[in-house]
Design a protein around this motif. Structure first.
Motif, PDB file in Angstrom:
ATOM      1  N   GLY A  65       0.814  -1.207   0.000  1.00 54.32           N
ATOM      2  CA  GLY A  65       0.000   0.000   0.000  1.00 54.32           C
ATOM      3  C   GLY A  65       0.849   1.259   0.000  1.00 54.32           C
ATOM      4  O   GLY A  65       1.916   1.319  -0.617  1.00 54.32           O
ATOM      5  N   ASP A  66       0.367   2.299   0.725  1.00 53.38           N
ATOM      6  CA  ASP A  66       1.039   3.601   0.753  1.00 53.38           C
ATOM      7  C   ASP A  66       2.302   3.505   1.614  1.00 53.38           C
ATOM      8  O   ASP A  66       2.229   3.247   2.820  1.00 53.38           O
ATOM      9  N   PRO A  67       3.488   3.753   1.031  1.00 53.38           N
ATOM     10  CA  PRO A  67       4.730   3.582   1.787  1.00 53.38           C
ATOM     11  C   PRO A  67       5.209   4.854   2.488  1.00 53.38           C
ATOM     12  O   PRO A  67       6.328   4.884   3.020  1.00 53.38           O
ATOM     13  N   GLU A  68       4.363   5.921   2.510  1.00 51.20           N
ATOM     14  CA  GLU A  68       4.837   7.186   3.055  1.00 51.20           C
ATOM     15  C   GLU A  68       5.359   7.047   4.474  1.00 51.20           C
ATOM     16  O   GLU A  68       6.406   7.610   4.817  1.00 51.20           O
ATOM     17  N   TYR A  69       4.652   6.294   5.285  1.00 58.27           N
ATOM     18  CA  TYR A  69       5.078   6.148   6.680  1.00 58.27           C
ATOM     19  C   TYR A  69       5.715   4.790   6.948  1.00 58.27           C
ATOM     20  O   TYR A  69       6.663   4.699   7.733  1.00 58.27           O
ATOM     21  N   THR A  70       5.198   3.740   6.303  1.00 54.54           N
ATOM     22  CA  THR A  70       5.795   2.414   6.541  1.00 54.54           C
ATOM     23  C   THR A  70       7.228   2.353   6.017  1.00 54.54           C
ATOM     24  O   THR A  70       8.041   1.551   6.498  1.00 54.54           O
ATOM     25  N   GLY A  71       7.552   3.211   5.056  1.00 55.95           N
ATOM     26  CA  GLY A  71       8.912   3.239   4.547  1.00 55.95           C
ATOM     27  C   GLY A  71       9.916   3.768   5.544  1.00 55.95           C
ATOM     28  O   GLY A  71      11.123   3.649   5.338  1.00 55.95           O
ATOM     29  N   GLN A  72       9.430   4.374   6.621  1.00 53.97           N
ATOM     30  CA  GLN A  72      10.324   4.923   7.639  1.00 53.97           C
ATOM     31  C   GLN A  72      10.606   3.940   8.770  1.00 53.97           C
ATOM     32  O   GLN A  72      11.357   4.256   9.689  1.00 53.97           O
ATOM     33  N   PRO A 106      12.027   0.592  10.802  1.00 61.54           N
ATOM     34  CA  PRO A 106      13.347  -0.055  10.815  1.00 61.54           C
ATOM     35  C   PRO A 106      13.411  -1.240   9.855  1.00 61.54           C
ATOM     36  O   PRO A 106      12.414  -1.947   9.625  1.00 61.54           O
ATOM     37  N   GLY A 107      14.588  -1.472   9.280  1.00 65.05           N
ATOM     38  CA  GLY A 107      14.753  -2.581   8.346  1.00 65.05           C
ATOM     39  C   GLY A 107      14.509  -3.929   8.984  1.00 65.05           C
ATOM     40  O   GLY A 107      14.090  -4.876   8.309  1.00 65.05           O
ATOM     41  N   GLY A 108      14.723  -4.052  10.279  1.00 59.67           N
ATOM     42  CA  GLY A 108      14.488  -5.323  10.953  1.00 59.67           C
ATOM     43  C   GLY A 108      13.027  -5.692  11.056  1.00 59.67           C
ATOM     44  O   GLY A 108      12.693  -6.845  11.337  1.00 59.67           O
ATOM     45  N   TRP A 109      12.157  -4.700  10.852  1.00 57.09           N
ATOM     46  CA  TRP A 109      10.719  -4.977  10.908  1.00 57.09           C
ATOM     47  C   TRP A 109      10.157  -5.366   9.539  1.00 57.09           C
ATOM     48  O   TRP A 109       9.077  -5.914   9.446  1.00 57.09           O
ATOM     49  N   ARG A 110      10.884  -5.017   8.493  1.00 51.14           N
ATOM     50  CA  ARG A 110      10.351  -5.151   7.141  1.00 51.14           C
ATOM     51  C   ARG A 110      11.076  -6.262   6.375  1.00 51.14           C
ATOM     52  O   ARG A 110      12.215  -6.606   6.665  1.00 51.14           O
ATOM     53  N   THR A 111      10.397  -6.808   5.387  1.00 51.38           N
ATOM     54  CA  THR A 111      10.988  -7.765   4.447  1.00 51.38           C
ATOM     55  C   THR A 111      10.239  -7.675   3.128  1.00 51.38           C
ATOM     56  O   THR A 111       9.034  -7.364   3.101  1.00 51.38           O
ATOM     57  N   GLN A 141      -2.260   5.699  14.894  1.00 46.58           N
ATOM     58  CA  GLN A 141      -2.184   7.155  14.884  1.00 46.58           C
ATOM     59  C   GLN A 141      -0.783   7.563  15.293  1.00 46.58           C
ATOM     60  O   GLN A 141      -0.248   7.134  16.325  1.00 46.58           O
ATOM     61  N   ILE A 142      -0.225   8.408  14.484  1.00 52.21           N
ATOM     62  CA  ILE A 142       1.148   8.841  14.692  1.00 52.21           C
ATOM     63  C   ILE A 142       1.123  10.255  15.272  1.00 52.21           C
ATOM     64  O   ILE A 142       0.529  11.174  14.686  1.00 52.21           O
ATOM     65  N   GLY A 143       1.728  10.396  16.438  1.00 55.98           N
ATOM     66  CA  GLY A 143       1.793  11.707  17.073  1.00 55.98           C
ATOM     67  C   GLY A 143       2.980  12.512  16.578  1.00 55.98           C
ATOM     68  O   GLY A 143       3.826  12.024  15.823  1.00 55.98           O
ATOM     69  N   GLY A 144       3.008  13.781  17.028  1.00 54.05           N
ATOM     70  CA  GLY A 144       4.125  14.648  16.660  1.00 54.05           C
ATOM     71  C   GLY A 144       3.916  16.046  17.178  1.00 54.05           C
ATOM     72  O   GLY A 144       3.029  16.303  18.011  1.00 54.05           O
ATOM     73  N   LYS A 173      10.668   9.836  12.770  1.00 52.17           N
ATOM     74  CA  LYS A 173      10.849   8.395  12.607  1.00 52.17           C
ATOM     75  C   LYS A 173      10.545   7.655  13.892  1.00 52.17           C
ATOM     76  O   LYS A 173       9.947   6.572  13.869  1.00 52.17           O
ATOM     77  N   SER A 174      10.946   8.225  15.004  1.00 52.25           N
ATOM     78  CA  SER A 174      10.677   7.559  16.288  1.00 52.25           C
ATOM     79  C   SER A 174       9.188   7.521  16.561  1.00 52.25           C
ATOM     80  O   SER A 174       8.651   6.542  17.108  1.00 52.25           O
ATOM     81  N   GLY A 175       8.482   8.597  16.168  1.00 52.49           N
ATOM     82  CA  GLY A 175       7.040   8.620  16.361  1.00 52.49           C
ATOM     83  C   GLY A 175       6.358   7.584  15.478  1.00 52.49           C
ATOM     84  O   GLY A 175       5.400   6.908  15.904  1.00 52.49           O
ATOM     85  N   VAL A 176       6.820   7.487  14.246  1.00 52.23           N
ATOM     86  CA  VAL A 176       6.261   6.471  13.352  1.00 52.23           C
ATOM     87  C   VAL A 176       6.530   5.080  13.917  1.00 52.23           C
ATOM     88  O   VAL A 176       5.643   4.207  13.924  1.00 52.23           O
ATOM     89  N   ARG A 177       7.729   4.849  14.387  1.00 51.57           N
ATOM     90  CA  ARG A 177       8.083   3.546  14.932  1.00 51.57           C
ATOM     91  C   ARG A 177       7.232   3.217  16.160  1.00 51.57           C
ATOM     92  O   ARG A 177       6.744   2.093  16.304  1.00 51.57           O
ATOM     93  N   ASP A 178       7.030   4.183  17.026  1.00 51.97           N
ATOM     94  CA  ASP A 178       6.229   3.936  18.214  1.00 51.97           C
ATOM     95  C   ASP A 178       4.778   3.616  17.850  1.00 51.97           C
ATOM     96  O   ASP A 178       4.130   2.779  18.492  1.00 51.97           O
ATOM     97  N   ALA A 179       4.273   4.270  16.800  1.00 55.58           N
ATOM     98  CA  ALA A 179       2.892   4.034  16.401  1.00 55.58           C
ATOM     99  C   ALA A 179       2.712   2.629  15.826  1.00 55.58           C
ATOM    100  O   ALA A 179       1.689   1.967  16.072  1.00 55.58           O
ATOM    101  N   PHE A 180       3.708   2.166  15.044  1.00 55.53           N
ATOM    102  CA  PHE A 180       3.588   0.864  14.395  1.00 55.53           C
ATOM    103  C   PHE A 180       4.092  -0.299  15.253  1.00 55.53           C
ATOM    104  O   PHE A 180       3.939  -1.461  14.873  1.00 55.53           O
TER     105      PHE A 180
END
Length: 484
Positions: free
Chosen positions: A362-369, A371-376, A440-443, A471-478
């Motif tokens: 889907g939309d990679p705007e936020y998932t692209g941020q 960590p590589g260890g979470w993605r494959t 929901q991503i805070g900031g 990036k830390s906010g995105v990571r905390d949300a996901f």
């Protein structure tokens, strides 16, 4: 005194007419034995000795015609007719000569005609005896199942054998014809063994069955069949499996052809397993699974059953993974491909406590941020599939007032919202949807200066805005998505 009269020849009464001349040779002294022996040669020699040329020519023509009938029909009645012709000619020669007024003994004629008659008869006897010998060898070869020897023996038959013993050598021709049919059947079965064609296999067995219906061909049919069955299994395991399956399903005929069922039982299990392995190496997983399953259904107690069960599982996993890869490739947003039609991959890593790697679509705007260890990018290594939709306003965080001297609509009141990302989260191992349905991503909000763009002549202000994320906010949300 009268002078005496002297006779100058036989006296003929003046009132008696002269006698007509006798036919040529009609009063010629002849030898009945020589005439009989001459005709015994079947060449009309006796008639020639008597001076009867027409019967001699008729005899030669008749003998030739009878010999032709004997050869063409190969029936005993034709030989009997030829024997009667011989006896009648011999007797007729004797009768004609014996009816002559004078008989003489012509030793030269007797010797010549005897030699000729004996030569003809002895030649006929020897050829007939040889014909019996040839046919005995043909019969022995056929009974031994050796078509090659039978054909070779029948090949010794010549015109003389047919003239002297056509009914004797005729059965050998049927043997040769049967052997030729068996040769064609063997070639057809060889083709079937090479490419696994059940059509060729059926055609070959049909020829074997036809030859088997003719008495005396059981051993030659057995030889061809055993040669074919002895060549199983072939180097092509899939071809062997097809052949063995056809042989196993063949309707029993209660004859030598039923030996094929044993060969099927002997070769099919290993052929099915080998074919399944080969198809797996060719990525033909559907066909491979069918072969393994067929082995389990037909031979559940075979020593290769565990191997087949493993093959079924491997093929199933390969098919599932192939389907998942295709759906992932087709997913261009959160409403297409895998995101629209999720499927399971039973070989995926289990969704367990701790961190789980995910395949983000889907939309990679936020998932692209993240960590590589979470993605494959490899579906085979993902425990989760996360489909991220376009971000939308989440919870309101703060409302701030902004002024712009260039706009008649100032001051602006701008509300800042968290970034809400709608999600579809699937456990890849089962294909089931999981929570959460969004994050929901805070900031930070209310920056001192707010930049925005407007189009046209009217500036209505920036409207509601997203908070500024990190990036830390995105990571905390996901984190709740990938961690259990």
């Amino acid at each position: 005194m009268d002078s005496p009269a002297y006779a100058h020849g036989p006296s003929v009464p003046p009132d008696e007419p002269p006698q007509p001349p006798s036919p040529p040779g009609s009063d010629r002294p002849c030898d009945p034995v020589a005439a009989a022996l001459g005709n015994a040669s079947l060449l009309g020699i006796g008639y020639m000795l008597l001076g009867h040329w027409r019967p001699a020519v008729f005899t030669v023509i008749g003998t030739g015609w009878l010999l032709n009938v004997t050869v063409s029909t190969a029936d005993t009645w034709a030989e009997v007719l030829l024997l009667v012709w011989w006896a009648a000619g011999t007797a007729h020669g004797w009768s004609l000569a014996h009816g002559r007024a004078e008989h003489v003994v012509r030793r030269g004629q007797r010797a010549g005609t005897l030699v000729l008659a004996v030569a003809v008869l002895l030649t006929a006897v020897l050829l007939r005896v040889d014909a019996y010998g040839i046919e005995n060898r043909v019969t022995e070869a056929r009974e031994g199942g050796d078509c090659e020897a039978a054909v070779a023996a029948q090949g010794e038959v010549g015109l003389g054998h047919r003239l002297a013993g056509a009914p004797v050598v005729e059965p050998g021709e049927a043997v040769v014809e049967a052997c030729r049919r068996l040769e064609r059947a063997a070639a057809t079965l060889t083709d079937a063994a090479r490419d696994g064609s059940t059509e060729d296999l059926e055609r070959g067995f049909r020829v074997l069955a036809g030859v088997l219906e003719e008495p005396g061909n059981e051993q030659t049919v057995r030889t061809v069949l055993d040669t074919f069955l002895g060549g199983l299994p072939t180097e092509d395991s899939c071809a062997t499996a097809d052949i063995a399956g056809w042989l196993r399903d063949r309707k029993p005929s209660r004859d030598v052809l039923d030996r094929s069922a044993t060969a099927a039982t002997r070769t099919e299990p290993a052929a099915l397993a080998g074919c399944g392995d080969h198809l797996m190496s060719e990525d033909a997983w559907q066909q491979a699974r069918a072969r393994y399953q067929h082995l389990l259904d037909t031979y559940p107690d075979d020593s290769r059953a565990d191997e087949a069960r493993g093959g079924v599982r491997k093929a199933t996993l390969a098919l599932e993974l192939h389907k998942v890869r295709g759906l992932v490739t087709d997913a261009y947003d959160a409403e297409s491909g895998y995101c629209d039609s999720p499927a399971k991959y039973s070989g995926a890593p289990p969704y367990r406590k701790g961190s789980n790697r995910a395949l983000f679509l889907g939309d990679p705007e936020y998932t692209g941020q993240l960590p590589g260890g979470w993605r494959t990018d490899d579906p085979a290594k993902a425990a989760l599939v996360v489909c991220a939709d376009t971000a939308e306003n989440g919870s309101a965080v703060e409302t701030c007032h902004y002024e712009n001297d260039k706009s008649e609509y100032l001051p602006y009141e701008v509300t800042f919202h968290k970034v809400k990302v709608p999600l579809k989260v699937y456990e890849l191992r089962t294909g089931k949807r999981l929570d959460p349905r969004s994050v929901q991503i805070g900031g930070t909000s209310c920056p001192r200066t707010l930049y925005y763009e407007y189009y046209g002549s009217y500036d209505y202000g920036p409207g509601d805005e997203f908070v500024s994320t990190s990036k830390s906010g995105v990571r905390d949300a996901f984190r709740p998505v990938v961690e259990r």
